[in-house]
Design a protein around this motif. Structure first.
Motif, mmCIF file in Angstrom:
data_model
loop_
_atom_site.group_PDB
_atom_site.id
_atom_site.type_symbol
_atom_site.label_atom_id
_atom_site.label_comp_id
_atom_site.label_asym_id
_atom_site.label_seq_id
_atom_site.Cartn_x
_atom_site.Cartn_y
_atom_site.Cartn_z
ATOM 1 N N PHE A 27 69.931 -27.603 92.677
ATOM 2 C CA PHE A 27 71.161 -27.271 92.960
ATOM 3 C C PHE A 27 71.832 -26.565 94.177
ATOM 4 C CE2 PHE A 27 75.960 -27.534 91.787
ATOM 5 C CZ PHE A 27 75.842 -28.800 92.138
ATOM 6 N N LYS A 28 71.009 -26.144 94.344
ATOM 7 C CA LYS A 28 71.522 -24.888 95.618
ATOM 8 C C LYS A 28 71.074 -24.786 97.357
ATOM 9 C CE LYS A 28 73.160 -21.982 98.657
ATOM 10 N NZ LYS A 28 74.881 -21.784 98.848
ATOM 11 N N PHE A 29 68.997 -25.539 97.174
ATOM 12 C CA PHE A 29 68.383 -26.005 97.765
ATOM 13 C C PHE A 29 68.305 -27.796 98.245
ATOM 14 C CE2 PHE A 29 67.959 -21.659 97.933
ATOM 15 C CZ PHE A 29 68.073 -20.872 98.741
ATOM 16 N N GLY A 30 68.681 -28.255 97.188
ATOM 17 C CA GLY A 30 68.166 -29.606 96.851
ATOM 18 C C GLY A 30 68.676 -30.557 97.486
ATOM 19 N N ARG A 31 70.000 -29.899 97.814
ATOM 20 C CA ARG A 31 71.008 -30.904 98.321
ATOM 21 C C ARG A 31 71.303 -30.958 99.811
ATOM 22 N NH1 ARG A 31 76.570 -27.755 96.985
ATOM 23 N NH2 ARG A 31 74.720 -26.021 96.643
ATOM 24 N N SER A 32 72.043 -31.943 99.996
ATOM 25 C CA SER A 32 71.645 -32.177 102.036
ATOM 26 C C SER A 32 72.979 -31.485 102.910
ATOM 27 C CB SER A 32 71.805 -34.126 102.135
ATOM 28 O OG SER A 32 72.970 -34.765 101.992
ATOM 29 N N GLU A 33 74.408 -31.433 101.756
ATOM 30 C CA GLU A 33 75.308 -31.178 102.731
ATOM 31 C C GLU A 33 76.074 -30.101 100.919
ATOM 32 O OE1 GLU A 33 78.142 -34.833 102.842
ATOM 33 O OE2 GLU A 33 76.162 -34.401 104.130
ATOM 34 N N ASP A 34 76.907 -29.604 101.703
ATOM 35 C CA ASP A 34 77.922 -29.072 100.487
ATOM 36 C C ASP A 34 78.618 -30.193 99.976
ATOM 37 O OD1 ASP A 34 76.645 -26.081 100.365
ATOM 38 O OD2 ASP A 34 77.787 -26.293 102.379
ATOM 39 N N ILE A 35 78.808 -29.874 98.233
ATOM 40 C CA ILE A 35 79.485 -30.680 98.125
ATOM 41 C C ILE A 35 80.811 -30.589 97.811
ATOM 42 C CG2 ILE A 35 80.617 -31.927 95.253
ATOM 43 C CD1 ILE A 35 77.421 -31.837 94.588
ATOM 44 N N TRP A 36 81.320 -28.930 97.668
ATOM 45 C CA TRP A 36 82.319 -28.520 97.839
ATOM 46 C C TRP A 36 83.098 -28.866 99.277
ATOM 47 C CZ3 TRP A 36 82.403 -28.870 93.388
ATOM 48 C CH2 TRP A 36 81.383 -28.470 92.211
#
Length: 159
Positions: free
Chosen positions: A149-158
C-alpha cells in the motif's frame, strides 16, 4: 495460422470499474486490503480451530503489526519530501521519524511472531504447529500489505 491468431477475434467486455487510465492505486489498495484480511483471517482460524493454544498475548503481535500499517501509510510521499508538510514541531523530519518507527514496529511484530513460532510451537511433541504458523503468516501478510500500500501506489491518494 498460428496460436496467437486464434484469439484475435475474441472480444471480452470491459469491466466498468477498471476501465480507463492508470489503476495502479486501485490494484495496490485491493491487494493490500486482501492481504490484511487474509492475515487476520488466518489467526482467527487458528484460534478457533485450536482453542487455548493462541494465548491472548500472542495477539499483540497482530495488533502492533496493524498499528504499524496505519503508521506507515499515514505518511504521504509529499510529507516525506517536505512539499506538503510545514506544520508541526519537526516538519518533514518528524514524518520520517514517524515512518521509521512504523517500520520498526512492523519488523518487530514479524520477528516476535517468528520467535513465538519457534519457541512455543516448533519442535514440541504432540503440539499443533498451525497456531504458530498462523501467527507468523498473519504478521508477514500485514507487513507485506503495508509495503504494497505504501510503495505500490503511483501517487498519494490523500493529496
Amino acid at each position: 495460422m498460428g496460436i496467437g491468431d486464434c484469439f484475435e477475434n475474441i472480444n471480452l467486455p470491459p469491466c466498468i470499474w477498471f476501465e480507463g487510465g492508470d489503476k495502479r492505486n486501485a490494484y495496490a489498495s485491493i491487494i493490500s486490503g486482501f492481504l490484511f484480511f487474509v492475515g487476520w483471517w488466518i489467526i482467527i482460524d487458528a484460534a478457533s480451530v485450536y482453542p487455548g493454544t493462541v494465548v491472548a498475548g500472542y495477539h499483540m503481535c497482530g495488533v502492533v503489526g496493524t498499528l504499524s500499517l496505519i503508521m506507515i501509510n499515514s505518511v504521504s510521499n509529499a510529507q516525506m519530501r517536505g512539499d506538503a508538510y510545514e506544520g508541526g514541531c519537526l516538519g518533514p523530519r518528524g514524518a520520517k521519524v514517524w515512518l521509521f518507527v512504523g517500520f520498526v514496529m512492523g519488523f518487530a511484530s514479524v520477528i516476535a511472531s517468528c520467535g513465538i513460532l519457534f519457541a512455543n510451537f516448533a519442535g514440541k511433541k504432540n503440539a499443533h504447529y498451525w497456531p504458530g504458523v498462523g501467527l507468523f503468516l498473519q504478521n508477514v501478510f500485514i507487513f507485506i500489505a503495508s509495503l504494497i500500500f505504501k510503495f505500490g501506489r503511483s501517487e498519494d491518494i490523500w493529496t
